[in-house]
Design a protein around this motif. Structure first.
Motif: not given
Length: 289
Positions: A43, A46, A51, A79, A119
């Motif tokens: 996270v 990212r 995610i 996120g 993912l």
């Protein structure tokens, strides 16, 4: 979210439809602490990917939990924000997004009955090709039966007769437990709306007809609530005649769902004619003599 459920077919189709590769980041052979550390790293760093993680929604009082079970496994997307103590949560299933404390999210992940995550890479994302949409619908659309209704009917009849498939004794009081996940499962019937919406948008069909099908889908979902309540009353009370009421409700569900499927198939046939057949065999231009 049973361990016996395999999502491979869905992830393969997701990549075929959208060009988005789906991979598992969660390592079930590793410790929960190790996976949580991996989630934090993903996270906070990212890049060009979404995610997702499986967590227990019951541990997030900020989020509405209309089913109120003992636990509520649910996938969300996560996120970062400009504040390291806060994470952004996307929940497409419930059309919700917002900021929640990072530690509260991790606490909801830190339970033994929730252990998975994916993912979604954006690198090769693209619009879907009509030929793939056509194949996906053809492979997934089940016109001749309603699997959920069939399963509920079999479960109710087995508890009414007092025997399971193997012939072992089955108490009527167990029906409540057998159908305890029905409210959660039945909410997925609203997915029909998304399919109707796709065809209606592509074909510019009348809004009034779309609303009609939305009402039918809403009726389908809410009648499962009636079935669940009747099953609870039947299992815990002393009214054996309630089993006939439950079977009648399931029969009504079949009529409603087959009607929805007929409407959906009619819309698909129009779409198939316009976007598959007509584009495959373009009309011949007539050249004046």
């Amino acid at each position: 979210h049973n361990d016996n459920i395999n999502h491979e077919l869905l992830t393969q189709w997701y990549e075929k439809l959208y060009g988005i590769q789906v991979t598992t980041w969660y390592d079930k052979s590793a410790s929960k602490e190790s996976n949580i550390d991996k989630l934090v790293t993903l996270v906070e760093n990212r890049e060009q990917q979404h995610i997702t993680v499986l967590l227990d929604m019951l541990k997030l009082p900020e989020r509405e939990n209309q089913f109120n079970p003992a636990s509520y496994p649910h996938y969300v997307m996560l996120g970062p924000t400009s504040d390291p103590a806060l994470w952004f949560m996307y929940d497409p299933d419930y059309q919700w997004e917002g900021v929640i404390e990072k530690n509260k999210i991790l606490n909801a992940v830190n339970h033994t009955h929730v252990a998975n995550g994916y993912l979604f890479s954006e690198k090769n994302s693209r619009p879907s090709f009509n030929e793939d949409i056509d194949q996906y619908f053809s492979e997934c659309f089940v016109a001749e039966k309603n699997p959920l209704n069939d399963a509920i009917r079999e479960i109710v009849v087995a508890h009414k007769n007092g025997k399971n498939r193997a012939g072992n004794l089955l108490g009527r009081c167990k029906l409540n437990t057998a159908l305890e996940e029905l409210p959660l499962i039945s909410s997925r019937t609203y997915a029909y709306e998304h399919v109707f919406a796709f065809f209606w948008r592509e074909l510019f069909l009348p809004e009034e007809e779309f609303q009609h099908w939305c009402e039918e889908i809403d009726k389908l979902s809410k009648t499962y609530t009636k079935i669940n309540l009747a099953a609870m009353e039947y299992a815990l009370g002393d009214q054996p005649e309630l089993s006939d009421k439950i079977i009648n409700l399931i029969d009504q569900q079949d009529a409603t769902e087959y009607g929805i499927k007929q409407g959906l198939k009619a819309a698909y046939d129009q779409w198939h004619e316009k976007f598959i057949i007509e584009t495959s065999f373009p009309k011949t231009l007539e050249v004046p003599a």
